[in-house]
Enzyme design. Structure first.
Site, PDB file in Angstrom:
ATOM      1  N   GLN A  35      -5.701   5.447  -1.940  1.00 55.20           N
ATOM      2  CA  GLN A  35      -5.204   4.101  -2.206  1.00 55.20           C
ATOM      3  C   GLN A  35      -5.419   3.762  -3.669  1.00 55.20           C
ATOM      4  O   GLN A  35      -6.390   4.199  -4.286  1.00 55.20           O
ATOM      5  CB  GLN A  35      -5.922   3.057  -1.341  1.00 55.20           C
TER       6      GLN A  35
ATOM      7  N   HIS B 128     -17.057 -34.474 -25.015  1.00 54.87           N
ATOM      8  CA  HIS B 128     -16.844 -35.845 -24.535  1.00 54.87           C
ATOM      9  C   HIS B 128     -17.887 -36.294 -23.518  1.00 54.87           C
ATOM     10  O   HIS B 128     -18.418 -37.401 -23.602  1.00 54.87           O
ATOM     11  CB  HIS B 128     -15.444 -35.959 -23.940  1.00 54.87           C
TER      12      HIS B 128
ATOM     13  N   ARG C  67      -4.808   0.111  -6.062  1.00 58.51           N
ATOM     14  CA  ARG C  67      -4.294  -1.266  -6.147  1.00 58.51           C
ATOM     15  C   ARG C  67      -4.736  -1.868  -7.477  1.00 58.51           C
ATOM     16  O   ARG C  67      -5.735  -1.424  -8.058  1.00 58.51           O
ATOM     17  CB  ARG C  67      -4.814  -2.118  -4.988  1.00 58.51           C
TER      18      ARG C  67
ATOM     19  N   LYS D  83       0.833  -1.209   0.000  1.00 58.79           N
ATOM     20  CA  LYS D  83       0.000   0.000   0.000  1.00 58.79           C
ATOM     21  C   LYS D  83       0.862   1.251   0.000  1.00 58.79           C
ATOM     22  O   LYS D  83       0.643   2.187  -0.775  1.00 58.79           O
ATOM     23  CB  LYS D  83      -0.915  -0.015   1.210  1.00 58.79           C
TER      24      LYS D  83
ATOM     25  N   GLN E  74      -1.236   8.673   7.760  1.00 58.95           N
ATOM     26  CA  GLN E  74      -1.487   9.804   6.859  1.00 58.95           C
ATOM     27  C   GLN E  74      -2.424  10.814   7.503  1.00 58.95           C
ATOM     28  O   GLN E  74      -3.338  10.434   8.255  1.00 58.95           O
ATOM     29  CB  GLN E  74      -2.157   9.314   5.562  1.00 58.95           C
TER      30      GLN E  74
ATOM     31  N   GLY F 203      -9.005  -5.458   1.895  1.00 60.73           N
ATOM     32  CA  GLY F 203      -9.811  -5.666   3.090  1.00 60.73           C
ATOM     33  C   GLY F 203      -9.326  -6.749   4.011  1.00 60.73           C
ATOM     34  O   GLY F 203     -10.015  -7.117   4.960  1.00 60.73           O
TER      35      GLY F 203
ATOM     36  N   THR G 110      -7.579  -0.964   8.884  1.00 64.83           N
ATOM     37  CA  THR G 110      -7.408   0.477   8.730  1.00 64.83           C
ATOM     38  C   THR G 110      -8.188   1.171   9.839  1.00 64.83           C
ATOM     39  O   THR G 110      -9.312   0.760  10.162  1.00 64.83           O
ATOM     40  CB  THR G 110      -7.940   0.939   7.359  1.00 64.83           C
TER      41      THR G 110
ATOM     42  N   GLU H  30      -9.255   4.242  -4.222  1.00 63.75           N
ATOM     43  CA  GLU H  30     -10.073   4.880  -3.200  1.00 63.75           C
ATOM     44  C   GLU H  30      -9.796   6.385  -3.232  1.00 63.75           C
ATOM     45  O   GLU H  30      -8.630   6.804  -3.272  1.00 63.75           O
ATOM     46  CB  GLU H  30      -9.752   4.307  -1.815  1.00 63.75           C
TER      47      GLU H  30
END
Length: 865
Positions: free
Chosen positions: A309, A823, A311, A23, A183, A132, A136, A297
């Site tokens: 964020q 098959h 990802r 992250k 942050q 998740g 956080t 995010e």
């Protein structure tokens, strides 16, 4: 020194995952992108986490214990995880670590509010997002609270969900370290998530914005439904505004709470259209920087977007690479070959080198680009007709793309419609000698391959194999072989169509083809019943087989009373069918000859469920039933107007289908026979490379393409890091579900059944073997890990020929993948099993043990109360 425990986010780069976790590495990279605002802060590094863990008593023993747990053992995971979390949270933060954190807080504002967020070294990676999985904490105020929540983030490495996630993906618990991002809080008017590709369809040009009021926790926790904006090419193409009755806001003294949204604002959009479009532009900039679609995010403060964020979206199915920017439509090979699992690189490259058409690779699967055939009207009709016979869902998906009118290019016909180049094959006589000739040719070719390959090693082996692959394709493309296959299929279609028109019968050919001669796959299932006959009279052999776990059991088996006879029967079976296995189109999958224990459950089921001599009786019963059906049909036809002609034509077609339909399964048997010869030679070469310290283990060869393995044999060098990356990618690909149809925009199109002829709530599929049966559903993913009772109905994702030994003991079949001539369908008809294939999500919608009713004539499944 303080520097080793804390790093400013502004100084972090994307290469520092080992120090700051996934992250934080992404956040550091984000802060370097022009126009992207990232809240300021710092990262508590993995060195601090390592320092804390090193002083915890018994942590090594607990991690050892955790490594031995299965991913589905939730109770043990819960217990061990709770113990580790208590230990981590209870440990004092070392003084120098605490000092480094408080000094950093002083720089950024000691009394300011912060978000304290986990940043594990196995987080936000291209193959594992860990979204998740760890914790956080928002609006944390004051040094004491920040230190407490840093400890909680460290401990969240051992939440139940994070542990299970790592176990499922083969990630070593010891190899993962936890850093923590601290942050400055943004107190937003709105927040949410931006997907730069549609997370549902996979469409890469359609971005999706989820938005709500206040902090993003309201959306993540499911407290409210978000507004949803879909943006393509800088325009809103779809918009849904939800009633947002709650929002999460920060409290002045720290922490958060959810509050009611003023009634006048609840149905107002959280973003304007212009803001949503501007946010997507920022997202495209981020996507370009990281080189793949992103899950982002965001927060809106005033009119400024802050990115908190980003990802990779790991659930998207990859798109085949193309050397142009044109639109392309790809059809899944796996859905036609009855093997939708991910394949390893060596398996992919060999299938491509021995296939009759060019194929593209994506997500560990193979696809055929059908765009040129779909674009020209004449070839389009032939393609849709062919696909419709195989898998109606593929046809519907292709038709869906065509109906849009803006994706598939329109090309002029380059020639007359109808069959591909070469024209229709010349008609052949209904002559069993043709089948005998083809089988003899194939057997001679395999025998020559086995003889000639024995002396080949090193680069010479690979040069030999390149020639062998050309011979392989010549055998596979033998015009006579294609004529015989088509003759059997066309006779089947003729019978079904004409007997439906003349007699009102659905799928009459299903009964008329029972116990057709020469079907190597149905013979394989019956032959395993004969093996059971050799085992059944000997109680000590049966008891021994019930305890078999390893593949070296045959020598010990021979030491028991009756053991030599049982071993000889199994060995003879392996001599004939040992090259087969589940997923056999992937050369890297273990064959029955390599893992004979895989057959033991089916042998024991046959011992328990059938009397001696059942195989021969079953085949004869099917033959007699087909003969009675033939007599009935011909008798009823003769009573019709122009009945003698209709009966004569039908008799010719019945003879034709019974002569040729069994051969339909033989080419695949020949392919797999050759594959096993290739595999043994390549594994022997891999063992030589292991002895020469070129490969760490022989199975590493599976993660190289044929060309790369050839080069390793020539140069005595192999890229260990490439092999490691390929192993990680393969694990990630195993989690993906391949679509039937995939576009170059990344859109997965799976098609639908356009029918209203089934009861409400029924699961729709394709009828491939007539009849209706009711019984217990056995939902199975691994044929080696199951025990069937007589009358059970097999429910599985797909069945390739290796599943045929199970068909002798079941009453019906339901699969998620399949077509009329694949098959499983062919063998179901051979054995007279009602079968419905192409039932979307059958293994998830039908519970194991639930009673179901399979309507094999009409193509649907009822889940009974």
């Amino acid at each position: 020194m303080n520097e080793q425990y804390v790093v400013d986010l502004a100084e972090v780069t994307g290469t520092q995952v080992a120090v700051v976790g996934g992250k934080a590495a992404h956040l550091g990279e984000l802060s370097r992108i022009e126009g992207i605002r990232v809240p300021a802060g710092f990262c508590v590094t993995t060195d601090a986490f390592r320092r804390v863990m090193a002083h915890l008593p018994s942590v090594d023993e607990q991690l050892d214990e955790l490594a031995r747990v299965g991913p589905d053992d939730r109770e043990t995971i819960r217990t061990l995880g709770a113990r580790l979390r208590r230990a981590v949270e209870g440990a004092a933060v070392p003084g120098d670590v605490a000092e480094a954190i408080t000094c950093a807080l002083a720089r950024f504002g000691e009394r300011a509010a912060y978000a304290v967020r986990s940043s594990a070294t196995a987080e936000d990676l291209p193959t594992a997002s860990f979204a998740g999985q760890q914790d956080t904490y928002l609006n944390v105020v004051g040094p004491t609270a920040v230190l407490e929540h840093v400890s909680r983030c460290w401990a969240s490495l051992f939440t139940e969900r994070a542990i299970a996630y790592r176990l499922r993906r083969g990630i070593d618990h010891r190899a993962v370290r936890m850093a923590v991002v601290v942050q400055r809080m943004v107190l937003p008017e709105a927040s949410g998530i931006l997907f730069t590709a549609d997370p549902v369809t996979g469409h890469r040009k359609t971005a999706t914005v989820d938005a709500g009021f206040g902090l993003g926790e309201a959306l993540v926790s499911g407290l409210v439904n978000p507004d949803v904006f879909k943006v393509r090419d800088g325009e809103i193409v779809d918009r849904t505004i939800a009633a947002k009755r709650r929002a999460v806001h920060a409290l002045p003294a720290g922490g958060t709470r959810d509050v009611a949204v003023d009634a006048r604002r609840q149905e107002q959009p959280a973003l304007t259209d212009a803001q949503a479009v501007r946010l997507v532009r920022l997202g495209r900039r981020i996507e370009t920087h990281f080189g793949r679609p992103q899950d982002i995010e965001w927060c809106l403060d005033g009119d400024d977007f802050h990115i908190v964020q980003s990802r990779p979206i790991t659930t998207l199915f990859p798109v085949p690479e193309a050397d142009d920017r044109e639109n392309h439509v790809y059809v899944s090979v796996g859905h036609q070959q009855m093997m939708t699992d991910a394949m390893k690189p060596l398996g992919l490259s060999l299938w491509r080198m021995t296939a009759m058409v060019p194929m593209q690779e994506a997500g560990g699967r193979l696809f055929v680009d059908v765009t040129p055939r779909l674009a020209a009207p004449a070839s389009r009709a032939a393609l849709l007709n062919m696909m419709g016979r195989d898998d109606p869902l593929i046809t519907d998906a292709l038709q869906t793309l065509l109906d849009r009118g803006d994706f598939v290019p329109s090309l002029p016909d380059t020639g007359p419609g109808g069959p591909p180049a070469g024209g229709a094959p010349a008609p052949i006589d209904t002559d069993p000698a043709l089948v005998t000739e083809l089988v003899e040719r194939s057997e001679a070719s395999v025998a020559a391959l086995e003889r000639d390959i024995r002396t080949k090693t090193g680069p010479e082996l690979f040069d030999f194999l390149l020639e062998a692959f050309e011979d392989h394709k010549r055998v596979l493309g033998d015009p006579l072989s294609m004529q015989v296959i088509m003759a059997g299929m066309e006779a089947t279609w003729w019978l079904n169509e004409h007997l439906r028109d003349w007699l009102g019968e659905k799928n009459a050919a299903d009964t008329l083809t029972l116990s057709a001669p020469g079907n190597v796959t149905s013979e394989m299932g019956l032959a395993l019943m004969d093996v059971a006959d050799a085992v059944r009279p000997h109680p000590e052999v049966v008891a021994f087989l019930q305890g078999v776990e390893d593949d070296d059991f045959l020598d010990d088996l021979a030491k028991l009373p009756g053991g030599p006879e049982a071993r000889d029967a199994i060995e003879a079976y392996l001599d004939r069918y040992g090259m087969r296995c589940v997923g056999e189109i992937d050369i890297t999958r273990p064959r029955w000859r390599e893992q004979p224990a895989a057959l033991v459950p089916a042998i024991l089921d046959n011992v328990r469920n059938f009397p001696p001599g059942a195989a021969a009786r079953r085949f004869e019963e099917g033959r007699q039933k087909a003969l009675r059906k033939e007599q009935d049909v011909l008798s009823r036809l003769r009573a019709l107007p122009d009945g003698e002609r209709k009966a004569d034509e039908t008799k010719r077609m019945i003879d034709r289908v019974r002569t040729f339909i069994g051969y339909r399964e033989y080419p695949k048997y020949g392919i797999v026979s050759r594959y096993f010869v290739y595999k043994r030679a390549l594994l022997a070469e891999a063992e030589r490379l292991v002895r020469a310290d070129v490969l760490a283990e022989k199975e590493d060869a599976f993660y190289l393409t044929f060309q790369e393995l050839h080069e390793a044999a020539r140069s005595h060098r192999a890229d260990a890091e490439l092999i490691r990356q390929r192993k990680d990618a393969f694990r990630a690909y195993q989690e993906l579900t391949p679509p039937r149809v995939l576009t170059s925009d990344g859109e997965a199109v799976n098609g639908a059944y356009r029918r209203d002829d089934a009861p409400a709530g029924a699961l729709l599929g394709l009828p491939v073997s007539a009849g209706t049966v009711e019984g217990r559903a056995r939902v199975i993913s691994d044929m080696a890990q199951t025990h069937l009772e007589e009358g059970d109905i097999l429910v599985t994702a797909y069945t390739d020929p290796s599943w045929s030994p199970l068909f002798v003991g079941i009453a019906g079949l339901v699969t998620e993948v399949g077509g009329l001539m694949t098959h499983g369908a062919v063998i179901a008809r051979e054995y007279g099993l009602p079968a419905v294939v192409g039932v979307e999500r059958a293994t998830r919608l039908i519970q194991d043990g639930r009673r179901i009713r399979v309507h094999g004539t009409d193509g649907y499944v009822e889940v009974l109360p």
